[in-house]
Write a protein that holds these residues in place. Structure first.
Motif, mmCIF file in Angstrom:
data_model
loop_
_atom_site.group_PDB
_atom_site.id
_atom_site.type_symbol
_atom_site.label_atom_id
_atom_site.label_comp_id
_atom_site.label_asym_id
_atom_site.label_seq_id
_atom_site.Cartn_x
_atom_site.Cartn_y
_atom_site.Cartn_z
ATOM 1 N N THR A 26 0.823 -1.204 0.000
ATOM 2 C CA THR A 26 0.000 0.000 0.000
ATOM 3 C C THR A 26 0.857 1.254 0.000
ATOM 4 O O THR A 26 0.595 2.196 -0.757
ATOM 5 C CB THR A 26 -0.934 0.019 1.225
ATOM 6 O OG1 THR A 26 -1.702 -1.186 1.248
ATOM 7 C CG2 THR A 26 -1.857 1.215 1.177
ATOM 8 N N SER A 29 2.510 1.668 -3.374
ATOM 9 C CA SER A 29 1.501 1.981 -4.388
ATOM 10 C C SER A 29 1.033 3.426 -4.267
ATOM 11 O O SER A 29 0.867 4.125 -5.271
ATOM 12 C CB SER A 29 0.312 1.026 -4.267
ATOM 13 O OG SER A 29 0.703 -0.309 -4.485
ATOM 14 N N LEU A 67 -10.346 -2.364 -10.263
ATOM 15 C CA LEU A 67 -8.941 -2.619 -9.945
ATOM 16 C C LEU A 67 -8.587 -4.075 -10.217
ATOM 17 O O LEU A 67 -7.481 -4.377 -10.671
ATOM 18 C CB LEU A 67 -8.664 -2.268 -8.481
ATOM 19 C CG LEU A 67 -7.251 -2.586 -7.954
ATOM 20 C CD1 LEU A 67 -6.177 -1.911 -8.793
ATOM 21 C CD2 LEU A 67 -7.125 -2.185 -6.489
ATOM 22 N N ILE A 71 -5.451 -5.429 -12.394
ATOM 23 C CA ILE A 71 -4.429 -6.365 -11.915
ATOM 24 C C ILE A 71 -4.255 -7.508 -12.902
ATOM 25 O O ILE A 71 -3.134 -7.915 -13.220
ATOM 26 C CB ILE A 71 -4.818 -6.901 -10.519
ATOM 27 C CG1 ILE A 71 -4.771 -5.777 -9.487
ATOM 28 C CG2 ILE A 71 -3.884 -8.040 -10.104
ATOM 29 C CD1 ILE A 71 -5.322 -6.164 -8.125
ATOM 30 N N CYS A 96 -1.801 -1.352 -8.556
ATOM 31 C CA CYS A 96 -2.396 -0.543 -7.484
ATOM 32 C C CYS A 96 -1.922 0.911 -7.566
ATOM 33 O O CYS A 96 -2.699 1.842 -7.323
ATOM 34 C CB CYS A 96 -2.057 -1.128 -6.120
ATOM 35 S SG CYS A 96 -2.842 -2.712 -5.767
ATOM 36 N N ASN A 99 -3.614 2.657 -10.549
ATOM 37 C CA ASN A 99 -5.008 2.888 -10.191
ATOM 38 C C ASN A 99 -5.133 4.035 -9.202
ATOM 39 O O ASN A 99 -5.980 4.926 -9.353
ATOM 40 C CB ASN A 99 -5.605 1.608 -9.599
ATOM 41 C CG ASN A 99 -7.028 1.797 -9.107
ATOM 42 O OD1 ASN A 99 -7.247 2.180 -7.964
ATOM 43 N ND2 ASN A 99 -7.992 1.532 -9.965
ATOM 44 N N SER A 100 -4.274 4.038 -8.181
ATOM 45 C CA SER A 100 -4.302 5.100 -7.180
ATOM 46 C C SER A 100 -4.002 6.457 -7.803
ATOM 47 O O SER A 100 -4.595 7.469 -7.437
ATOM 48 C CB SER A 100 -3.289 4.798 -6.074
ATOM 49 O OG SER A 100 -3.249 5.838 -5.125
ATOM 50 N N LEU A 157 -7.024 2.113 -0.525
ATOM 51 C CA LEU A 157 -6.100 1.220 -1.223
ATOM 52 C C LEU A 157 -5.604 0.119 -0.298
ATOM 53 O O LEU A 157 -5.331 -1.000 -0.753
ATOM 54 C CB LEU A 157 -4.916 2.018 -1.777
ATOM 55 C CG LEU A 157 -4.032 1.271 -2.786
ATOM 56 C CD1 LEU A 157 -4.852 0.816 -3.983
ATOM 57 C CD2 LEU A 157 -2.880 2.151 -3.246
ATOM 58 N N ASP A 160 -8.300 -2.325 -0.623
ATOM 59 C CA ASP A 160 -8.370 -2.863 -1.981
ATOM 60 C C ASP A 160 -7.167 -3.729 -2.330
ATOM 61 O O ASP A 160 -7.232 -4.536 -3.265
ATOM 62 C CB ASP A 160 -8.478 -1.721 -2.997
ATOM 63 C CG ASP A 160 -9.830 -1.030 -2.952
ATOM 64 O OD1 ASP A 160 -10.775 -1.617 -2.383
ATOM 65 O OD2 ASP A 160 -9.945 0.089 -3.474
ATOM 66 N N SER A 161 -6.065 -3.559 -1.586
ATOM 67 C CA SER A 161 -4.870 -4.358 -1.874
ATOM 68 C C SER A 161 -5.120 -5.847 -1.658
ATOM 69 O O SER A 161 -4.342 -6.691 -2.109
ATOM 70 C CB SER A 161 -3.694 -3.901 -0.991
ATOM 71 O OG SER A 161 -3.958 -4.166 0.386
ATOM 72 N N VAL A 164 -4.960 -8.292 -4.666
ATOM 73 C CA VAL A 164 -3.757 -8.882 -5.273
ATOM 74 C C VAL A 164 -3.591 -10.337 -4.857
ATOM 75 O O VAL A 164 -2.733 -11.041 -5.396
ATOM 76 C CB VAL A 164 -2.476 -8.078 -4.927
ATOM 77 C CG1 VAL A 164 -2.618 -6.629 -5.366
ATOM 78 C CG2 VAL A 164 -2.153 -8.163 -3.438
#
Length: 221
Positions: A26, A29, A67, A71, A96, A99-100, A157, A160-161, A164
């Motif tokens: 995170t 990213s 997202l 990925i 990530c 996207n961020s 994030l 959302d991580s 992965v």
């Protein structure tokens, strides 16, 4: 059904290792996203039409697609184009981060546009170029204003991580899945994972609130 506390205690060290990986992904990213987002945000309001168009396409695409799909594109589709296998860690941080960056671009754009236009006029009247005025006057002021939304982006994030995990990367969620596959302790492990995520997000929220107060205090002096 009895809650298995021993499973929670025995699994906690492994989950904490996964949490450390999650924080690392995170942080890297968001750092990448801030760099991309700053330039994309400035491009969104610059006077060069081509740059505005490219920035708008980038922001719209990465904000308008999931997202998870991004990925997959980075990890599975990109190697087909380049002919080179991508390391899961690089794919995770890259997807990530890009996207961020799309979300951070809008954060910076709004922050920059919130600064009074007189600041730009004052810089130009001192003989500064548009770029110099942005760098030394506008962006530093805007950065203080975007700290809360940047903190929210970090928290979003962080959660959302967990996506992965679909490419086999062993962050917190994936660690939980692997432990459950061996122990079948779904309730205990997923509850532990949820609590760890909660602790991390609350800690970040408190830190962002501290930074916001700190910068607000500096502005008063």
């Amino acid at each position: 059904m009895q809650f298995n506390w021993d499973l929670v205690v025995n699994s906690f060290p492994l989950l904490l290792i996964g949490a450390g990986v999650t924080i690392k992904i995170t942080a890297m990213s968001v750092a990448l996203g801030i760099i991309i987002g700053l330039f994309a945000g400035i491009a969104r309001i610059c006077h060069v039409r081509v740059l505005r168009l490219l920035a708008a396409v980038y922001v719209d695409f990465f904000r308008g697609t999931p997202l998870l799909v991004q990925i997959f594109l980075v990890y599975f589709a990109l190697p087909i184009i380049t002919g080179q296998r991508i390391d899961p860690y690089v794919a995770a941080v890259g997807a990530c981060g890009i996207n961020s960056g799309a979300y951070v671009a809008e954060i910076f754009r709004a922050g920059i546009q919130s600064i009074d236009e007189g600041q730009m006029e004052a810089g130009r009247s001192l003989g500064m170029t548009w770029q110099q005025t942005m760098r030394y006057i506008i962006v530093p002021q805007a950065f203080k204003r975007v700290i809360p939304p940047l903190g929210n982006e970090f928290i979003a994030l962080l959660k959302d991580s967990s996506l992965v995990s679909v490419i086999g990367f062993e962050e917190l969620t994936r660690r939980g899945q692997l432990i459950i596959a061996k122990t079948y302790g779904s309730l205990e492990i997923w509850l532990s994972v949820a609590i760890i995520y909660l602790v991390m997000t609350l800690t970040i929220s408190r830190f962002v609130a501290y930074l916001e107060r700190r910068f607000a205090t500096d502005d008063k002096h």
